[in-house]
Design a protein around this motif. Structure first.
Motif, PDB file in Angstrom:
ATOM      1  N   THR A  92       0.837  -1.194   0.000  1.00  0.00           N
ATOM      2  CA  THR A  92       0.000   0.000   0.000  1.00  0.00           C
ATOM      3  C   THR A  92       0.875   1.248   0.000  1.00  0.00           C
ATOM      4  O   THR A  92       1.706   1.425   0.868  1.00  0.00           O
ATOM      5  CB  THR A  92      -0.914   0.022   1.237  1.00  0.00           C
ATOM      6  OG1 THR A  92      -1.720  -1.159   1.224  1.00  0.00           O
ATOM      7  CG2 THR A  92      -1.802   1.243   1.237  1.00  0.00           C
ATOM      8  N   LYS A  93       0.664   2.103  -0.973  1.00  0.00           N
ATOM      9  CA  LYS A  93       1.478   3.308  -1.083  1.00  0.00           C
ATOM     10  C   LYS A  93       0.966   4.378  -0.129  1.00  0.00           C
ATOM     11  O   LYS A  93      -0.218   4.685  -0.097  1.00  0.00           O
ATOM     12  CB  LYS A  93       1.450   3.827  -2.515  1.00  0.00           C
ATOM     13  CG  LYS A  93       2.396   4.990  -2.762  1.00  0.00           C
ATOM     14  CD  LYS A  93       2.398   5.386  -4.217  1.00  0.00           C
ATOM     15  CE  LYS A  93       3.359   6.534  -4.469  1.00  0.00           C
ATOM     16  NZ  LYS A  93       3.371   6.921  -5.901  1.00  0.00           N
ATOM     17  N   ARG A  94       1.871   4.944   0.653  1.00  0.00           N
ATOM     18  CA  ARG A  94       1.475   6.005   1.583  1.00  0.00           C
ATOM     19  C   ARG A  94       1.379   7.340   0.847  1.00  0.00           C
ATOM     20  O   ARG A  94       2.162   7.634  -0.048  1.00  0.00           O
ATOM     21  CB  ARG A  94       2.505   6.144   2.718  1.00  0.00           C
ATOM     22  CG  ARG A  94       2.517   5.002   3.694  1.00  0.00           C
ATOM     23  CD  ARG A  94       3.404   5.363   4.883  1.00  0.00           C
ATOM     24  NE  ARG A  94       3.490   4.267   5.815  1.00  0.00           N
ATOM     25  CZ  ARG A  94       4.418   3.312   5.761  1.00  0.00           C
ATOM     26  NH1 ARG A  94       5.315   3.350   4.809  1.00  0.00           N
ATOM     27  NH2 ARG A  94       4.438   2.342   6.650  1.00  0.00           N
ATOM     28  N   ARG A  95       0.463   8.149   1.296  1.00  0.00           N
ATOM     29  CA  ARG A  95       0.395   9.515   0.814  1.00  0.00           C
ATOM     30  C   ARG A  95       1.564  10.288   1.411  1.00  0.00           C
ATOM     31  O   ARG A  95       2.014   9.981   2.514  1.00  0.00           O
ATOM     32  CB  ARG A  95      -0.928  10.147   1.206  1.00  0.00           C
ATOM     33  CG  ARG A  95      -2.142   9.466   0.566  1.00  0.00           C
ATOM     34  CD  ARG A  95      -3.433  10.077   1.042  1.00  0.00           C
ATOM     35  NE  ARG A  95      -4.581   9.414   0.440  1.00  0.00           N
ATOM     36  CZ  ARG A  95      -5.841   9.723   0.721  1.00  0.00           C
ATOM     37  NH1 ARG A  95      -6.101  10.694   1.603  1.00  0.00           N
ATOM     38  NH2 ARG A  95      -6.834   9.074   0.139  1.00  0.00           N
ATOM     39  N   PRO A  96       2.059  11.318   0.697  1.00  0.00           N
ATOM     40  CA  PRO A  96       3.239  12.047   1.181  1.00  0.00           C
ATOM     41  C   PRO A  96       3.079  12.579   2.596  1.00  0.00           C
ATOM     42  O   PRO A  96       4.012  12.512   3.396  1.00  0.00           O
ATOM     43  CB  PRO A  96       3.383  13.176   0.156  1.00  0.00           C
ATOM     44  CG  PRO A  96       2.788  12.617  -1.084  1.00  0.00           C
ATOM     45  CD  PRO A  96       1.635  11.756  -0.639  1.00  0.00           C
ATOM     46  N   TRP A  97       1.905  13.107   2.935  1.00  0.00           N
ATOM     47  CA  TRP A  97       1.748  13.676   4.276  1.00  0.00           C
ATOM     48  C   TRP A  97       1.688  12.594   5.329  1.00  0.00           C
ATOM     49  O   TRP A  97       2.103  12.793   6.478  1.00  0.00           O
ATOM     50  CB  TRP A  97       0.518  14.576   4.335  1.00  0.00           C
ATOM     51  CG  TRP A  97      -0.800  13.883   4.150  1.00  0.00           C
ATOM     52  CD1 TRP A  97      -1.409  13.575   2.982  1.00  0.00           C
ATOM     53  CD2 TRP A  97      -1.684  13.452   5.189  1.00  0.00           C
ATOM     54  NE1 TRP A  97      -2.614  12.963   3.210  1.00  0.00           N
ATOM     55  CE2 TRP A  97      -2.815  12.886   4.542  1.00  0.00           C
ATOM     56  CE3 TRP A  97      -1.640  13.505   6.582  1.00  0.00           C
ATOM     57  CZ2 TRP A  97      -3.892  12.349   5.251  1.00  0.00           C
ATOM     58  CZ3 TRP A  97      -2.717  12.974   7.292  1.00  0.00           C
ATOM     59  CH2 TRP A  97      -3.817  12.404   6.635  1.00  0.00           C
ATOM     60  N   ARG A  98       1.201  11.358   4.957  1.00  0.00           N
ATOM     61  CA  ARG A  98       1.231  10.231   5.883  1.00  0.00           C
ATOM     62  C   ARG A  98       2.677   9.810   6.148  1.00  0.00           C
ATOM     63  O   ARG A  98       3.060   9.485   7.274  1.00  0.00           O
ATOM     64  CB  ARG A  98       0.460   9.050   5.305  1.00  0.00           C
ATOM     65  CG  ARG A  98      -1.028   9.246   5.156  1.00  0.00           C
ATOM     66  CD  ARG A  98      -1.746   9.211   6.485  1.00  0.00           C
ATOM     67  NE  ARG A  98      -3.184   9.103   6.310  1.00  0.00           N
ATOM     68  CZ  ARG A  98      -4.065   9.319   7.254  1.00  0.00           C
ATOM     69  NH1 ARG A  98      -3.653   9.671   8.465  1.00  0.00           N
ATOM     70  NH2 ARG A  98      -5.352   9.195   7.033  1.00  0.00           N
ATOM     71  N   LYS A  99       3.480   9.830   5.096  1.00  0.00           N
ATOM     72  CA  LYS A  99       4.887   9.475   5.246  1.00  0.00           C
ATOM     73  C   LYS A  99       5.592  10.460   6.166  1.00  0.00           C
ATOM     74  O   LYS A  99       6.397  10.072   7.012  1.00  0.00           O
ATOM     75  CB  LYS A  99       5.558   9.443   3.872  1.00  0.00           C
ATOM     76  CG  LYS A  99       7.015   9.013   3.920  1.00  0.00           C
ATOM     77  CD  LYS A  99       7.593   8.948   2.524  1.00  0.00           C
ATOM     78  CE  LYS A  99       9.059   8.526   2.574  1.00  0.00           C
ATOM     79  NZ  LYS A  99       9.653   8.471   1.205  1.00  0.00           N
ATOM     80  N   ALA A 100       5.280  11.750   6.006  1.00  0.00           N
ATOM     81  CA  ALA A 100       5.887  12.767   6.863  1.00  0.00           C
ATOM     82  C   ALA A 100       5.478  12.556   8.316  1.00  0.00           C
ATOM     83  O   ALA A 100       6.300  12.715   9.228  1.00  0.00           O
ATOM     84  CB  ALA A 100       5.474  14.158   6.395  1.00  0.00           C
ATOM     85  N   GLN A 101       4.217  12.185   8.536  1.00  0.00           N
ATOM     86  CA  GLN A 101       3.758  11.910   9.893  1.00  0.00           C
ATOM     87  C   GLN A 101       4.529  10.764  10.506  1.00  0.00           C
ATOM     88  O   GLN A 101       4.936  10.811  11.664  1.00  0.00           O
ATOM     89  CB  GLN A 101       2.263  11.574   9.880  1.00  0.00           C
ATOM     90  CG  GLN A 101       1.343  12.769  10.021  1.00  0.00           C
ATOM     91  CD  GLN A 101      -0.088  12.329  10.209  1.00  0.00           C
ATOM     92  OE1 GLN A 101      -0.536  11.353   9.636  1.00  0.00           O
ATOM     93  NE2 GLN A 101      -0.817  13.067  11.024  1.00  0.00           N
TER      94      GLN A 101
END
Length: 222
Positions: free
Chosen positions: A194-203
């Motif tokens: 599952t690919k994370r959204r950029p802001w989820r990755k930053a979190q």
């Protein structure tokens, strides 16, 4: 089979039925917070991961309620001949160390605490992952339960967050347990594909940094 091996070693034991997430049994537990899991890590736990957490959680509750130490041993392991002796060593030190791991997946840096003949008690500086085998005192179970009212990560990650529940990751080495790699469950949160959204990755990166700081502070003070 683990039960047959324990019987062959002369070790009394009780089989505990695990919570099977594939059958939806995990839905009976409402501690899992999917929104918080997504905020912190960017992915949901699978039903199997929730079921695994629920299985261990039930044993912690039983340990705390009955005021009797417990050995929690999963069924995807091979037990070596020295395990009964190591278990006796763990029981003798459980009042001092509350939770003692008898297996870990990862090799981590550690401090030697006490030599016990051919074995030694160690204190890992970082969580070594794995819930295959550990002994827990009633006081240790209570410490876990105090911060286990909301689940946002796999249970082995939860155990590794020792700065949150206050139980440093002690273990007795060398291990007398071998993990069955063919039965290994992934401890990674959610589906790896599952690919994370950029802001989820930053979190997630922020939470990882916060955990590293918390771990460093705890280790410095203990």
């Amino acid at each position: 089979m683990v039960s047959a091996r324990l019987t062959a070693l002369g070790m009394d034991h009780e089989l505990f039925p695990a919570v099977d997430g594939t059958l939806g049994e995990h839905k009976a537990f409402h501690q899992y917070d999917d929104a918080a899991c997504l905020r912190q890590f960017g992915k949901s736990l699978s039903p199997q991961e929730i079921g695994c957490f629920a299985s261990h959680y039930q044993l912690w509750r039983q340990c705390a309620k009955e005021r009797v130490p417990v050995l929690i041993l999963e069924d995807d392991v091979t037990i070596l001949d020295g395990f009964p002796h190591v278990l006796e060593l763990a029981k003798a030190h459980l009042q001092e160390f509350a939770m003692i791991r008898l297996f870990a997946i990862l090799e981590r840096s550690f401090r030697g605490i006490r030599h016990l003949g051919a074995y030694q008690v160690v204190r890992y500086l970082r969580g070594p992952q794995g819930t295959q085998a550990y002994v827990l005192s009633p006081e240790g179970a209570e410490a876990l339960l105090r911060v286990a009212d909301r689940w946002v990560e796999p249970v082995d990650h939860f155990l590794d967050r020792f700065w949150a529940h206050g139980l440093p990751p002690h273990a007795i080495l060398p291990f007398e347990i071998v993990h069955d790699e063919a039965a290994e469950r992934s401890s990674t949160i959610g589906n790896r594909r599952t690919k994370r959204r950029p802001w989820r990755k930053a979190q997630r990166e922020f939470n990882s940094f916060r955990d590293r700081v918390s771990r460093w502070i705890f280790n410095a003070r203990n």
